[in-house]
Design an enzyme around this catalytic site. Structure first.
Site, PDB file in Angstrom:
ATOM      1  N   GLN A  35       0.800  -1.220   0.000  1.00  0.00           N
ATOM      2  CA  GLN A  35       0.000   0.000   0.000  1.00  0.00           C
ATOM      3  C   GLN A  35       0.836   1.276   0.000  1.00  0.00           C
ATOM      4  OE1 GLN A  35      -2.661  -1.771   3.246  1.00  0.00           O
ATOM      5  NE2 GLN A  35      -4.109  -0.498   2.138  1.00  0.00           N
ATOM      6  N   GLU A 182      -5.186 -10.031   8.873  1.00  0.00           N
ATOM      7  CA  GLU A 182      -6.586 -10.295   8.522  1.00  0.00           C
ATOM      8  C   GLU A 182      -6.773 -11.475   7.579  1.00  0.00           C
ATOM      9  OE1 GLU A 182      -8.625  -6.766   7.234  1.00  0.00           O
ATOM     10  OE2 GLU A 182      -8.208  -5.710   9.103  1.00  0.00           O
ATOM     11  N   GLU A 383      -5.420  -1.978  14.169  1.00  0.00           N
ATOM     12  CA  GLU A 383      -5.930  -1.066  13.129  1.00  0.00           C
ATOM     13  C   GLU A 383      -7.296  -0.542  13.526  1.00  0.00           C
ATOM     14  OE1 GLU A 383      -6.256  -2.380   9.058  1.00  0.00           O
ATOM     15  OE2 GLU A 383      -4.278  -3.321   9.103  1.00  0.00           O
ATOM     16  N   GLU A 436      -5.448   2.020  -1.384  1.00  0.00           N
ATOM     17  CA  GLU A 436      -6.457   1.312  -0.597  1.00  0.00           C
ATOM     18  C   GLU A 436      -7.044   0.154  -1.416  1.00  0.00           C
ATOM     19  OE1 GLU A 436      -7.342   1.020   2.397  1.00  0.00           O
ATOM     20  OE2 GLU A 436      -9.293   0.053   2.145  1.00  0.00           O
TER      21      GLU A 436
HETATM   22  C1  GAL Z   1      -7.750  -3.431   6.643  1.00  0.00           C
HETATM   23  C2  GAL Z   1      -6.428  -3.719   5.987  1.00  0.00           C
HETATM   24  C3  GAL Z   1      -5.650  -2.503   5.630  1.00  0.00           C
HETATM   25  C4  GAL Z   1      -6.471  -1.328   5.189  1.00  0.00           C
HETATM   26  C5  GAL Z   1      -7.730  -1.158   6.007  1.00  0.00           C
HETATM   27  C6  GAL Z   1      -8.696  -0.122   5.508  1.00  0.00           C
HETATM   28  O1  GAL Z   1      -8.637  -4.476   6.427  1.00  0.00           O
HETATM   29  O2  GAL Z   1      -5.640  -4.518   6.832  1.00  0.00           O
HETATM   30  O3  GAL Z   1      -4.688  -2.876   4.702  1.00  0.00           O
HETATM   31  O4  GAL Z   1      -6.675  -1.324   3.841  1.00  0.00           O
HETATM   32  O5  GAL Z   1      -8.415  -2.349   6.111  1.00  0.00           O
HETATM   33  O6  GAL Z   1      -9.582  -0.629   4.568  1.00  0.00           O
END
Ligand code: GAL
Length: 661
Positions: A35, A182, A383, A436
């Site tokens: 990313q 994830e 996150e 994203e």
């Molecule tokens: C999570 C992922 C990230 C990021 C975030 C926002 O699922 O680990 O890489 O993209 O969502 O969508």
């Protein structure tokens, strides 16, 4: 004025609170290699499945790829400097497997190793702890081509070798490891929906479970290896990052309560249960039968207790109802397996990706995790974050919505901690705007804005907020700050009373004169009705964000009722006007307007006085104006213009702080 500022009946306090976290609590930001890095064909890097996927036409909505992304591969040194300026103490990033081992196994790319080694050194030199994810969805393409990626156990074995290599080369300096990011999203989006790499969707009822199984084995064997060969010497901790939306029952019926629980088990329990009990949730086993792979007794031994802390990622919530077994299953739907239907949270605000904002969700989620797993080492939120479109750096400075999202979620997290849930850290997704996935760069989650044409980074308001939080471990929170709805209950009843008065008086006059109401009086009535719709909608949102669904339903019903106040209905109700008869009514309406104006002036005065004024007050100042100049009948005056004004106001207050960064 007093009535307008009175505390609401939703139980949310009207005064500012100090929200604080323990001194040892880890605040950080998170990113992932594909990313942010770019440099896709530089420094000896091998290709990954995301290179292939993003280059295939139509896979990324904006047609973009991660070829350049946020160009972190070239800008890592200045990015670390920005982190230091933001006083960050923790930074979670991922290693691109194919940058280190271009084929996924075998030959080492020393240039790639050097890149991460220098990054780690630079972080440490700036007092920032590196938290390293070994796999954030960018599988070396060779492993996909040769072994069908995660559909084969060979990929799990290759992962263990790669992980051990990273422990050996970086583990002297890295004390926190995340094996995989994830796996549920990777399994479902990559192997059932086809919306992420590797883009598979032909066997959605089997492949996600097989891919998930091999990811779990990869994790378990890696942890065993780490604990046996490295953990003691390197004194590090290891886990796997699991995501979960909060799934709230759509009703109190036993079937819906069960469906919501089952949905939690199919999404979070799928990976978390094995980590704690050594096997999948019984609900999955009984519904999936032989489609769900099995662990041998030996594998169960590896997988049980294979985390040192619970790494949890969370963004949004939803309502879940039971899906009747007789209902035809959508073709190849993975979701049908859990026999649940998802719904939006009534009244809740949606982010730009359509996810419902619901701060109460993180509270219920960590409680659920604590109750079900009692994780040793506690929970770390690895996150949580909020996307916006933010087309320019200037616009991004005023990211009040993101600040509010972070504050509201942290308030709920702090509340759970006070009630005994052990949470040890919180990482914002994400440090800087980036690629994203299938959304391209259109959804920006960063604390730092990135202009992708120039790669210039600029601080957003949220960067200033998070910098202070990371330093002081606390922030001031005013319940009305992110929601001008605390005083809404009182405002609503006051407005409703006035409307009632006007209507009664109109009816009286009409009866006396036999004529109906004038256009101007009708429009005063519509203005009141219209404002009531706004207030009810705002309150619905507020209660939805706090998980008070009964209240939400009642506010939505109020709003719906007020919406029926259209011009036609008014004509019918009030008949033909007599000018003389309408005069007192017009005066009553004028009085009312005068009163509202006074309130606005008072609030505006307090704003102009400067000082530390929360955005709540700014919103309250603009809230009474909503609808006044709008088209009245039938139009729902949105809360949006008011929010934008408040956002700008708050942005101006933040600017000074941002400039310091
Ligand atoms: C999570 C992922 C990230 C990021 C975030 C926002 O699922 O680990 O890489 O993209 O969502 O969508």
């Amino acid at each position: 004025m007093q009535a307008l500022l009175a505390a609401s009946s939703t139980g949310v306090s009207d005064s500012a609170e100090n929200i604080s976290f323990p001194a040892t609590f880890a605040f950080g930001t998170a990113t992932s290699a594909y990313q942010i890095e770019g440099g896709w064909q530089e420094g000896g890097r091998g290709l990954s499945i995301w290179d292939a996927f993003a280059h295939a036409p139509g896979k990324v909505k904006t047609g973009e790829t991660g070829d350049v992304a946020a160009d972190h591969y070239h800008r890592w040194r200045s990015d670390v400097q920005l982190m230091a300026q933001m006083r960050l103490r923790y930074y979670r990033f991922s290693i691109s497997w194919s940058r280190v081992l271009p084929n996924g196994y075998g030959a080492v790319n020393e240039e790639g190793v050097r890149f991460y080694s220098m990054l780690i050194d630079e972080l440490i030199a700036h007092g920032i702890h590196p938290v390293v994810t070994l796999y954030h969805w960018d599988l070396p393409l060779v492993l996909q081509v040769e072994h069908d990626g995660w559909l084969s156990e060979a990929t799990a074995s290759a992962f263990v070798q790669y992980a051990a290599f990273c422990f050996a080369r970086f583990g002297d300096r890295v004390k926190h490891w995340i094996t995989l990011n994830e796996p549920a999203v990777h399994a479902v989006y990559g192997h059932a929906r086809g919306e992420h790499a590797p883009g598979r969707r032909s066997r959605p009822n089997r492949e996600p479970y097989v891919a998930g199984h091999h990811m779990l084995l990869a994790h378990a064997y890696t942890v065993a290896r780490y604990r046996k060969e490295f953990a003691t010497k390197q004194a590090g901790l290891i886990s796997i990052a699991l995501n979960s939306d909060w799934r709230e029952p759509a009703s109190e019926s036993a079937a819906d309560v069960l469906a919501a629980q089952r949905s939690m088990e199919f999404n979070l329990g799928w990976f978390a249960d094995p980590l704690y009990t050594g096997d999948y949730p019984p609900s999955m086993r009984s519904r999936l039968g032989t489609r769900l792979p099995t662990f041998t007794a030996e594998q169960r031994g590896y997988i049980a207790n294979s985390t040192d802390f619970f790494a949890l990622q969370h963004y949004a919530s939803m309502l879940v109802s039971a899906r009747p077994e007789s209902e035809p299953l959508p073709e190849g739907s993975f979701y049908a397996d859990e026999a649940a239907r998802y719904h939006s949270l009534p009244g809740a605000r949606k982010n730009v990706l359509g996810w419902d904002v619901a701060p109460f969700g993180i509270y219920r989620l960590v409680k659920w995790v604590q109750r079900r797993y009692r994780p040793t080492g506690g929970i770390v939120i690895t996150e949580n974050g909020f996307p916006l479109r933010e087309e320019s750096a200037e616009e991004a400075r005023y990211d009040l919505e993101r600040i509010c999202y972070l504050k509201q979620y942290l308030v709920q997290l702090a509340r759970a901690m006070q009630e005994g849930v052990v949470v040890r850290g919180y990482f914002v997704w994400t440090l800087l705007d980036n690629f994203e996935w299938a959304e391209g760069t259109a959804a920006r989650f960063g604390l730092l804005h990135v202009d992708f044409a120039t790669q210039r980074r600029s601080a957003k308001g949220s960067a200033a907020f998070f910098a202070r939080l990371s330093e002081t471990h606390s922030f001031r929170y005013h319940a009305a700050e992110c929601n001008a709805t605390v005083p809404v209950n009182a405002a609503f009843s006051q407005e409703a009373m006035q409307l009632q008065l006007i209507i009664n008086r109109t009816a009286e006059l009409r009866a006396q004169s036999g004529r109906s109401t004038s256009a101007s009086v009708r429009s005063a009535i519509m203005a009141r009705a219209s404002r009531l719709v706004t207030l009810a909608d705002m309150q619905a949102r507020h209660t939805a964000e706090n998980g008070l669904f009964r209240a939400t339903r009642s506010w939505l019903a109020k709003a719906a009722k007020m919406r029926t106040f259209d011009a036609a209905a008014a004509d019918k109700a009030f008949g033909e006007p007599s000018t003389a008869a309408a005069e007192p009514l017009r005066r009553a309406a004028q009085d009312l307007e005068e009163e509202v104006r006074q309130i606005e002036n008072e609030l505006a005065g307090s704003l102009a006085g400067g000082g530390e004024i929360g955005v709540g007050e700014a919103e309250m100042a603009v809230a009474p104006m909503i609808g006044e100049d709008e088209e009245l009948p039938g139009v729902v005056p949105g809360v949006v213009p008011a929010e934008e004004d408040a956002t700008r106001e708050f942005g101006r207050l933040q600017t000074a702080v941002i400039e310091v960064l």
